[in-house]
Structure formats: structure tokens, C-alpha cells
Design an enzyme around this catalytic site. Structure first.
Site, PDB file in Angstrom:
ATOM      1  N   ARG A  76       0.676  -1.153  -0.056  1.00  0.00           N
ATOM      2  CA  ARG A  76       0.153   0.197  -0.358  1.00  0.00           C
ATOM      3  C   ARG A  76       0.571   1.290  -0.553  1.00  0.00           C
ATOM      4  O   ARG A  76       0.199   2.180   0.616  1.00  0.00           O
ATOM      5  CB  ARG A  76      -0.744  -0.428   1.422  1.00  0.00           C
ATOM      6  CG  ARG A  76      -1.531  -1.458   1.292  1.00  0.00           C
ATOM      7  CD  ARG A  76      -2.223  -1.834  -0.196  1.00  0.00           C
ATOM      8  NE  ARG A  76      -3.141  -3.054   0.732  1.00  0.00           N
ATOM      9  CZ  ARG A  76      -4.185  -3.959  -1.014  1.00  0.00           C
ATOM     10  NH1 ARG A  76      -4.088  -3.237  -1.654  1.00  0.00           N
ATOM     11  NH2 ARG A  76      -4.412  -4.834  -0.379  1.00  0.00           N
TER      12      ARG A  76
ATOM     13  N   GLU B 188      -5.482 -12.566   7.671  1.00  0.00           N
ATOM     14  CA  GLU B 188      -4.943 -12.954   6.588  1.00  0.00           C
ATOM     15  C   GLU B 188      -3.516 -13.642   7.078  1.00  0.00           C
ATOM     16  O   GLU B 188      -2.383 -13.239   5.603  1.00  0.00           O
ATOM     17  CB  GLU B 188      -4.702 -10.813   5.891  1.00  0.00           C
ATOM     18  CG  GLU B 188      -6.284  -9.921   6.384  1.00  0.00           C
ATOM     19  CD  GLU B 188      -5.293  -8.537   5.189  1.00  0.00           C
ATOM     20  OE1 GLU B 188      -4.528  -7.921   5.849  1.00  0.00           O
ATOM     21  OE2 GLU B 188      -6.423  -8.433   5.202  1.00  0.00           O
TER      22      GLU B 188
ATOM     23  N   ARG C 100      -1.723  -6.188  17.400  1.00  0.00           N
ATOM     24  CA  ARG C 100      -2.800  -5.384  15.817  1.00  0.00           C
ATOM     25  C   ARG C 100      -4.313  -6.327  16.289  1.00  0.00           C
ATOM     26  O   ARG C 100      -4.491  -7.237  16.701  1.00  0.00           O
ATOM     27  CB  ARG C 100      -2.570  -5.716  14.839  1.00  0.00           C
ATOM     28  CG  ARG C 100      -0.833  -4.687  14.968  1.00  0.00           C
ATOM     29  CD  ARG C 100      -1.080  -4.182  13.558  1.00  0.00           C
ATOM     30  NE  ARG C 100      -1.779  -3.473  12.462  1.00  0.00           N
ATOM     31  CZ  ARG C 100      -2.163  -4.228  10.927  1.00  0.00           C
ATOM     32  NH1 ARG C 100      -2.521  -5.648  10.421  1.00  0.00           N
ATOM     33  NH2 ARG C 100      -2.301  -3.345  10.225  1.00  0.00           N
TER      34      ARG C 100
ATOM     35  N   ARG D 179     -17.639  -9.449   9.343  1.00  0.00           N
ATOM     36  CA  ARG D 179     -16.700  -9.272  10.201  1.00  0.00           C
ATOM     37  C   ARG D 179     -16.278  -7.626  10.810  1.00  0.00           C
ATOM     38  O   ARG D 179     -14.771  -7.709  11.485  1.00  0.00           O
ATOM     39  CB  ARG D 179     -15.868  -8.788   8.317  1.00  0.00           C
ATOM     40  CG  ARG D 179     -14.441  -7.738   8.261  1.00  0.00           C
ATOM     41  CD  ARG D 179     -13.859  -8.161   6.684  1.00  0.00           C
ATOM     42  NE  ARG D 179     -12.339  -7.566   7.214  1.00  0.00           N
ATOM     43  CZ  ARG D 179     -11.904  -6.954   5.889  1.00  0.00           C
ATOM     44  NH1 ARG D 179     -11.789  -7.756   5.013  1.00  0.00           N
ATOM     45  NH2 ARG D 179     -10.568  -6.143   6.134  1.00  0.00           N
TER      46      ARG D 179
ATOM     47  N   LYS E 128      -7.147  -0.372  14.268  1.00  0.00           N
ATOM     48  CA  LYS E 128      -7.619   0.601  13.308  1.00  0.00           C
ATOM     49  C   LYS E 128      -9.003   1.573  13.865  1.00  0.00           C
ATOM     50  O   LYS E 128      -9.633   0.652  14.853  1.00  0.00           O
ATOM     51  CB  LYS E 128      -7.783   0.005  12.360  1.00  0.00           C
ATOM     52  CG  LYS E 128      -6.531  -0.758  11.719  1.00  0.00           C
ATOM     53  CD  LYS E 128      -7.138  -1.675  10.073  1.00  0.00           C
ATOM     54  CE  LYS E 128      -5.723  -2.231   9.584  1.00  0.00           C
ATOM     55  NZ  LYS E 128      -6.166  -2.881   8.394  1.00  0.00           N
TER      56      LYS E 128
ATOM     57  N   ASP F  62     -11.865  -1.223   7.796  1.00  0.00           N
ATOM     58  CA  ASP F  62     -11.016  -1.176   7.332  1.00  0.00           C
ATOM     59  C   ASP F  62     -10.744   0.113   6.345  1.00  0.00           C
ATOM     60  O   ASP F  62     -10.348   0.121   5.023  1.00  0.00           O
ATOM     61  CB  ASP F  62     -10.472  -2.700   6.131  1.00  0.00           C
ATOM     62  CG  ASP F  62      -8.826  -2.686   5.694  1.00  0.00           C
ATOM     63  OD1 ASP F  62      -8.175  -1.858   6.433  1.00  0.00           O
ATOM     64  OD2 ASP F  62      -8.445  -3.097   4.926  1.00  0.00           O
TER      65      ASP F  62
ATOM     66  N   GLU G 141      -4.978   4.318   1.464  1.00  0.00           N
ATOM     67  CA  GLU G 141      -4.921   3.469   0.469  1.00  0.00           C
ATOM     68  C   GLU G 141      -6.760   3.373  -0.293  1.00  0.00           C
ATOM     69  O   GLU G 141      -6.598   2.868  -1.423  1.00  0.00           O
ATOM     70  CB  GLU G 141      -4.778   2.134   1.235  1.00  0.00           C
ATOM     71  CG  GLU G 141      -5.692   1.008   1.153  1.00  0.00           C
ATOM     72  CD  GLU G 141      -5.406  -1.119   1.697  1.00  0.00           C
ATOM     73  OE1 GLU G 141      -5.036  -0.044   3.058  1.00  0.00           O
ATOM     74  OE2 GLU G 141      -5.791  -2.026   1.464  1.00  0.00           O
TER      75      GLU G 141
ATOM     76  N   HIS H 110     -16.402  -0.121   1.555  1.00  0.00           N
ATOM     77  CA  HIS H 110     -15.414  -1.458   0.520  1.00  0.00           C
ATOM     78  C   HIS H 110     -16.505  -2.518  -0.692  1.00  0.00           C
ATOM     79  O   HIS H 110     -16.219  -2.598  -1.180  1.00  0.00           O
ATOM     80  CB  HIS H 110     -15.783  -2.765   2.119  1.00  0.00           C
ATOM     81  CG  HIS H 110     -14.473  -3.507   1.440  1.00  0.00           C
ATOM     82  ND1 HIS H 110     -13.829  -3.592   0.326  1.00  0.00           N
ATOM     83  CD2 HIS H 110     -13.252  -3.411   2.155  1.00  0.00           C
ATOM     84  CE1 HIS H 110     -12.945  -4.531   0.800  1.00  0.00           C
ATOM     85  NE2 HIS H 110     -12.354  -4.071   1.553  1.00  0.00           N
TER      86      HIS H 110
ATOM     87  N   TRP I 110     -13.825 -10.307   0.784  1.00  0.00           N
ATOM     88  CA  TRP I 110     -12.898  -9.170   0.238  1.00  0.00           C
ATOM     89  C   TRP I 110     -13.996  -8.359  -1.021  1.00  0.00           C
ATOM     90  O   TRP I 110     -13.438  -8.365  -1.597  1.00  0.00           O
ATOM     91  CB  TRP I 110     -11.590  -9.936  -0.909  1.00  0.00           C
ATOM     92  CG  TRP I 110     -10.483 -10.167   0.926  1.00  0.00           C
ATOM     93  CD1 TRP I 110     -10.853  -9.263   2.208  1.00  0.00           C
ATOM     94  CD2 TRP I 110      -9.254 -11.017   0.803  1.00  0.00           C
ATOM     95  NE1 TRP I 110      -9.977 -10.631   2.471  1.00  0.00           N
ATOM     96  CE2 TRP I 110      -8.883 -10.743   1.553  1.00  0.00           C
ATOM     97  CE3 TRP I 110      -9.021 -11.409  -0.390  1.00  0.00           C
ATOM     98  CZ2 TRP I 110      -7.156 -11.789   2.101  1.00  0.00           C
ATOM     99  CZ3 TRP I 110      -7.341 -12.121  -0.033  1.00  0.00           C
ATOM    100  CH2 TRP I 110      -6.884 -12.067   0.502  1.00  0.00           C
TER     101      TRP I 110
HETATM  102  O1  GCW Z   1      -5.994  -2.942   4.908  1.00  0.00           O
HETATM  103  C1  GCW Z   1      -5.590  -3.534   4.512  1.00  0.00           C
HETATM  104  C2  GCW Z   1      -4.409  -4.086   3.425  1.00  0.00           C
HETATM  105  C3  GCW Z   1      -3.334  -5.260   2.958  1.00  0.00           C
HETATM  106  C4  GCW Z   1      -2.929  -5.232   5.219  1.00  0.00           C
HETATM  107  C5  GCW Z   1      -3.659  -4.880   5.801  1.00  0.00           C
HETATM  108  C6  GCW Z   1      -3.765  -4.901   7.758  1.00  0.00           C
HETATM  109  C7  GCW Z   1      -0.508  -4.732   5.967  1.00  0.00           C
HETATM  110  O2  GCW Z   1      -5.043  -3.685   2.603  1.00  0.00           O
HETATM  111  O3  GCW Z   1      -2.591  -4.511   2.424  1.00  0.00           O
HETATM  112  O4  GCW Z   1      -1.577  -5.565   5.046  1.00  0.00           O
HETATM  113  O5  GCW Z   1      -4.913  -4.290   5.728  1.00  0.00           O
HETATM  114  O6  GCW Z   1      -3.860  -4.008   7.989  1.00  0.00           O
HETATM  115  O7  GCW Z   1      -2.943  -5.551   8.155  1.00  0.00           O
END
Ligand code: GCW
Length: 631
Positions: free
Chosen positions: A120, A267, A300, A313, A337, A342, A370, A478, A501
Site C-alpha cells: 500500500r 490474513e 494488532r 467482519r 484501526k 479497514d 489506500e 468497500h 473481500w
Molecule cells: O488494509 C488492509 C490492506 C493490507 C494490509 C492489511 C493490514 C498490511 O489491504 O494490505 O496488510 O489491511 O492492515 O494488516
């Protein structure tokens, strides 16, 4: 011979960021010899006395300006040279107040890979890691591989350090949270030491992202005869010993090393769950390893598809971590976050901040855009981050992390205005109560000598809302093109990737209705919020319309407060977003006489592109969504 006129705008490429002062070299500076003294001697217009005052708080500074007989003499006091440095930059910015940082942890997260690419990243390759092109190609594209023999670029890193120190950033995670185990190999630790040595005088600590399965592929000094081990189970004594040996190895070279950032069981990353252990088991094991050296673990909460796979999610972080609250060591910080999904252009705040009460927490903000036009759109993010602080009181957190937007591009961030987001992140980490407006004004002044250009300020302040409008208004989220997260793909569905996704999972449009029912009749995500938000969001009559389709599923005939139906409202908002970008272009044109040529042209080209993109979003989304109502 070319004539140079005094006052003529010098060509600028943006590399100087907001630190564009020309050396004056006239100021008399007394006090300890340090970087603050050098900076002031070079750039200050006044004489300055620097004073160490050991009773002051770490990083705080106190500025006193004395004007006598037309001569200005200032005094900056601080606990140590780092505080003096912060004071020096404040004085150079024209501040004359005392100040201390709100947060102790003001950290950049670089998602930089050891092969030099950046996850990113939209401003070129990594400033830290260099790879080399491999002979293999992937779908015609060059593949980069690690090359630990490459020397580091000490000059550039010094500039990086200076820029960060000037806005109070005091920590940096040097590699991607999708971490390669190789990060912890001796050869790379040695590079990290070189970076730490450059960053230390600027008050910046280094941290690393670690791969939870590192013990299985990397040796630790003085452990197991230099051989990796067969497991990464956090409760296994050998695993604990491996991490202790690794911590010792790191701290032997970098005594003030900050600690680890961990993405586990998310992920595809390994984690404690692979051994039926909890996040607390994993985090505490690492915490014990760095504790003797004063290190911290930033764990995290961006976890989905692990223990709560299949659940909505946006609920999974709370589901994973709620029961573990209070079970973490005191040097563990849960890093989340700002939103529960996301980094979307607009999300409601993440309810994990309500549910975790006995564990330290940090917010992770994303400076790299992003989902907000990357380095091609002018989107000023301070208003989004301030919106978050309106829901999550700054006092709830012990620190702030920002996913960096920095790369090897000449101007560091790709878009000249993306520099404002780096700047704003630092300023808000120092003081989350600064307004977006104040920060924009400061930045415009330093970067374009345009602090009182109201039009430019308004362009910045409106830009995030414009982005929401032309990408995903009224709570849509999204609906981006797969993987690139750039253009629109509202019909996106791919059976080969997780459903979470796919855009269609989020808007759930069909011929009757649209939106994700997250109320008590649906996924009940609203129940994760504290009052009054739980009730407010759950009830369609009180739910703010900016979150409508995030929390509610409504028939196409549903009328908003404006009297428009959902589709009419979308139509209105997409058009409004496009109009805003048209207006930004007008504003930028009007500013032309006051902006240096190169930067003006580069921003203009990007604004034109942004307008095309905004129109594309409008067209694709309106075509797609209106197709349901026509059937
Ligand atoms: O926002 C998503 C991104 C991934 C990222 C992930 C995360 C580093 O698309 O690229 O990976 O989150 O925050 O772990």
C-alpha cells in the site's frame, strides 16, 4: 548569463517538505551544543538561549520570548536535548507557547518489505530496504528480492529523521506488519542498528514488525547451536527461550530498541491460534522477552477469519479480544484501526475502543491513502481523524500509530498534498485537540507560504467529504476494485477469495433493497457499541444518514431526510462529490500566481486525474445501483 531576481519563486520539487526555510546563519545560540542549537543557529532570526531543566516532563518544552530594544532573545527550556529540539522546531514555526505531547507513543508504521517494495505504498520504493530485480518475472512484472548487501542511504534517513522530529514523531516501525522472518536475522538487525544510530539524536526509537513463526526459520544468537526450532507455540519453553535470546541479541546492538509490532492470525499470518493458544498467550510471551530491556509489544486487533471466521467482519475484533481484556502484560498495547472494517473513506468508530477497558490501547490511523485515492487524489485526512477522536476520547489511548505514506519519490509522498497527511498525523499525535483547520493553515504556510489563503484551506478541509461523496456516500463501504483498492467495483464478486473481500458482501443490493443490516435484526454489530451509540445506530430513525447503509438495510423506496429516495440521494451525492473536485481545480487555478511552477503543475495534473476518477466512480456506481430499480 541568467539573471536571478530577488524574491522570484525558486523551483521547488517538494523534497524539503514543510522545512523550506533558507539558511540565515545569523542567530547567536547559547547553551548545550546539540541539534537544536545547530538548527536555530542556521535558521533562526533571533538569538536563543537553550536551557536544560531536569524537572520538566519528557519531550515538553517551554519557550519564553524577550524583546528588548527591538532585539528578540528567546529562551527554550526542556528536560533534555530532545525536548530542546522540539522547542526549536516550534520556535522556527513561529510558536511561542509551552507545550508537551499528549501521547508518549507517536509512531509511524512502515509497511515496507525487505525487497524494497511497500505494501500500500504509493510514493515509490522503500527508503529503508533495497532489493534487486530477480531474473524471474510474474505475469510480465519484475519481481524484487531482498539484497541485504545494499548499503543504507544515511543522508536520506537523516532528512527523514529531521522531518519527523520537526512534528514530534518519536518512533518508527521499519517493516511491514506482514513481516518476513528474515527481519530478525543477524544481517538485518545490523541494518536496524545503523538506522537506530541515525534516528536516536532526533529522538526517534526503532521498532520492528515480527513474524510470529520466526523461531521456525531464523537462528537466535547463543540459542540451540544456531538452529531454528520446529514450533512457534507461545507456551513452549524453547519458543520462549528463542524470543528471549533474540531480544538479547537485538538489545545488545540497540539498547533503546522500542519493541515489536505484531499481526498474528490475520490474513494468513501465523499466530498463537495455530497452536490453539490465545492472543494473550502470544502477546505475553513476547512481552516477557522484551520486558527486561524496557520494550513494548503492540499487538494488532485487525484480526478476522481466525477464531470467529464467518461472523460479520466488523464484529470480529471485539469477538476475538473482549474476553482477553485484562489478561495482557502491562507492556502490551492493543493496536486497533480507527474503524471496525479497514480504513474506508468513512466508517463508524471501532467499538473495540468501548469494549477493552483493562488493557492499554493505541489507535492505528492510515496516512497512506489506500482507500482514499492513494497518492493520486488530494484528500486531507485530518478531518477524518478528528472525527474519530470525537467518538474515542484521546485519553483512552496511550499512543497513536500511523501507517506511513513515505517512499523514495522526490517529494516523499507522491502527491504534494499528501505531505499534509504526514504532517497532520504528527501534529495530532502531539496534540489530538488541534483542529484540522489549524493544522491545514500551519502546513499551507510552511509548505506553500499560503497560511492565509482561505480558498486553499477550504479545499483541503472539504476534500475528505468530497471523497466520501464520489466514492461511497450514505454508508456504502468497500466497493473498491479487488486488491488495488483504487477504482470502483460495486459488482465485485470472486468465488476464489474470502467473501469479506467482495464488494457485494458489503452492500448486498438486490431488486428490493440495499445495505447491510447490522442492527439487532441482522448481525447485531450495533450491540458492540456503548450507549448512546448502540441505540442511536440501531434505530433507523436516529442513525446518522452518513452511516445508513453501513448499519441498515432499506428498500429502494426508502426516503431520506432530504425527501429523496436512496437512489436519488446517491445520485445527488455522487454529483456533489464530482462538483467539489471541479471546484478544487478552480481554486488551484486561482492560486497559480502564488505557487511555484513545478509543484503547481504536478498538483494540477493530479487534480485533473482526480476529476476523471470521481466521474468514473459516479458513472460506474450509478449505472450499477440503478440497474436494480429498473428490473
Ligand atoms: O488494509 C488492509 C490492506 C493490507 C494490509 C492489511 C493490514 C498490511 O489491504 O494490505 O496488510 O489491511 O492492515 O494488516
Amino acid at each position: 548569463m541568467a539573471l536571478v531576481f530577488a524574491g522570484m519563486a525558486k523551483a521547488e520539487d517538494g523534497h524539503q517538505l514543510w522545512l523550506r526555510q533558507q539558511p540565515i546563519n545569523k542567530a547567536k545560540v547559547t547553551g548545550p551544543e546539540c541539534i537544536a542549537a545547530q538548527e536555530l543557529r542556521t535558521y533562526s532570526t533571533q538569538n536563543v538561549t537553550l536551557k536544560i531543566d531536569a524537572t520538566m516532563e519528557q519531550d515538553a518544552y517551554c519557550i519564553k520570548v524577550n524583546s528588548e530594544q527591538g532585539k528578540v532573545n528567546s529562551v527554550i527550556s526542556a528536560k533534555n536535548e530532545i525536548g530542546l529540539l522540539y522547542g526549536a522546531y516550534a520556535l522556527l514555526r513561529g510558536e511561542t507557547t509551552d507545550s508537551e505531547p499528549f501521547y508518549k507513543l507517536r509512531i509511524l508504521n512502515h509497511w515496507d518489505n525487505l525487497n524494497g517494495t511497500i505494501e500500500r505504498g504509493y510514493a515509490g520504493l522503500s527508503v529503508f530496504w533495497k532489493g534487486k530485480a530477480s531474473e524471474r518475472k510474474f505475469h510480465g512484472r519484475t519481481i524484487f528480492v531482498e539484497d541485504p548487501d545494499q548499503p543504507i542511504n544515511a543522508e536520506l534517513i537523516k532528512e527523514y529523521a529531521r522531518a519527523n522530529a520537526s512534528i514530534g514523531i518519536n518512533g518508527t516501525v521499519l517493516n511491514n506488519v506482514n513481516a518476513s522472518p528474515k527481519m530478525l536475522s543477524a544481517i538485518y538487525i545490523n541494518k536496524v542498528k545503523q538506522y537506530a544510530d541515525i534516528l536516536r539524536p532526533y529522538g526517534i526509537k526503532v521498532y520492528l514488525s515480527v513474524n510470529f513463526a520466526s523461531p521456525m526459520s531464523i537462528p537466535a544468537k547463543g540459542f540451540n547451536g544456531g538452529k531454528p526450532i520446529k514450533t512457534a507455540d507461545p507456551l513452549n519453553p524453547k519458543v520462549k527461550a528463542w524470543w528471549k535470546a533474540k531480544a538479547k541479541e537485538i538489545y545488545a546492538q540497540i539498547p533503546d530498541f522500542g519493541g515489536f509490532l505484531v499481526k498474528a492470525n490475520s490474513e494468513g499470518q501465523p499466530g498463537p491460534f495455530d497452536y490453539k493458544r490465545t492472543h494473550a498467550d502470544g502477546a505475553n510471551m513476547l512481552a516477557d522477552a522484551v520486558k527486561p530491556f524496557g520494550g513494548i509489544i503492540m499487538w494488532r486487533s485487525f484480526v478476522y477469519g481466525a477464531a470467529h471466521s464467518g461472523e460479520d467482519r466488523v464484529k470480529q475484533a471485539v469477538s476475538e479480544f473482549k474476553d482477553l481484556d485484562g489478561k495482557f502484560r502491562d507492556n502490551v498495547i492493543l493496536q486497533s484501526k480507527n474503524g471496525p472494517l479497514d480504513f474506508q473513506p468513512r466508517e463508524p468508530y471501532a467499538p473495540i475502543f468501548d469494549n477493552i477497558k483493562n488493557t492499554k490501547q493505541m489507535a492505528e490511523l492510515q496516512i497512506t491513502q489506500e482507500y482514499l485515492g492513494q497518492s493520486r487524489h488530494l484528500t486531507y485526512l485530518a478531518p477524518m481523524w478528528r472525527e474519530f477522536f470525537g467518538f474515542v476520547a484521546p485519553e483512552k489511548l496511550v499512543g497513536i500509530a500511523g501507517v506511513a505514506n513515505i517512499g523514495l519519490d522526490k517529494n516523499w509522498c507522491g502527491h504534494h498534498f499528501s505531505q499534509a497527511n504526514w504532517y497532520a498525523f504528527g501534529r495530532l499525535a502531539w496534540n489530538p485537540n488541534l483542529t484540522s483547520e489549524q493544522i491545514a493553515e500551519e502546513w499551507l504556510g510552511l509548505t506553500f507560504n499560503a497560511s492565509n489563503n482561505e480558498a486553499l484551506k477550504s479545499m483541503m478541509l472539504r476534500s475528505r467529504e468530497a471523497c466520501v461523496d464520489y466514492m461511497m456516500p450514505i454508508g456504502l463501504h468497500h466497493i473498491f476494485a479487488f486488491d488495488e483498492h483504487y477504482g470502483p467495483e460495486p459488482d465485485g464478486y470472486n468465488a476464489h477469495v474470502p467473501l469479506e473481500w467482495c464488494p457485494v458482501y458489503y452492500h448486498k443490493a438486490n431488486n428490493d433493497s440495499i445495505g447491510f443490516d447490522r442492527t439487532h435484526t441482522g448481525s447485531n454489530a450495533t450491540a458492540q457499541y456503548r450507549e448512546p451509540y448502540c441505540t442511536l445506530y440501531d434505530n433507523i430513525n436516529t442513525c446518522p444518514e452518513r452511516y445508513l447503509l453501513w448499519f441498515h438495510r432499506v428498500p429502494w423506496s426508502y426516503q431520506l431526510k432530504s425527501g429523496r429516495t436512496v437512489l436519488e440521494e446517491m445520485d445527488y451525492r455522487y454529483a456533489r462529490g464530482v462538483k467539489e473536485v471541479e471546484d478544487f481545480i478552480r481554486i488551484w487555478n486561482e492560486a497559480k500566481p502564488n505557487i511555484d511552477e513545478q509543484r503547481w503543475q504536478e498538483v494540477d495534473a493530479r487534480l485533473q486525474h482526480q476529476l476523471e476518477n470521481a466521474k468514473e466512480w459516479q458513472k460506474v456506481c450509478m449505472n450499477y445501483f440503478s440497474s436494480f430499480t429498473k428490473k
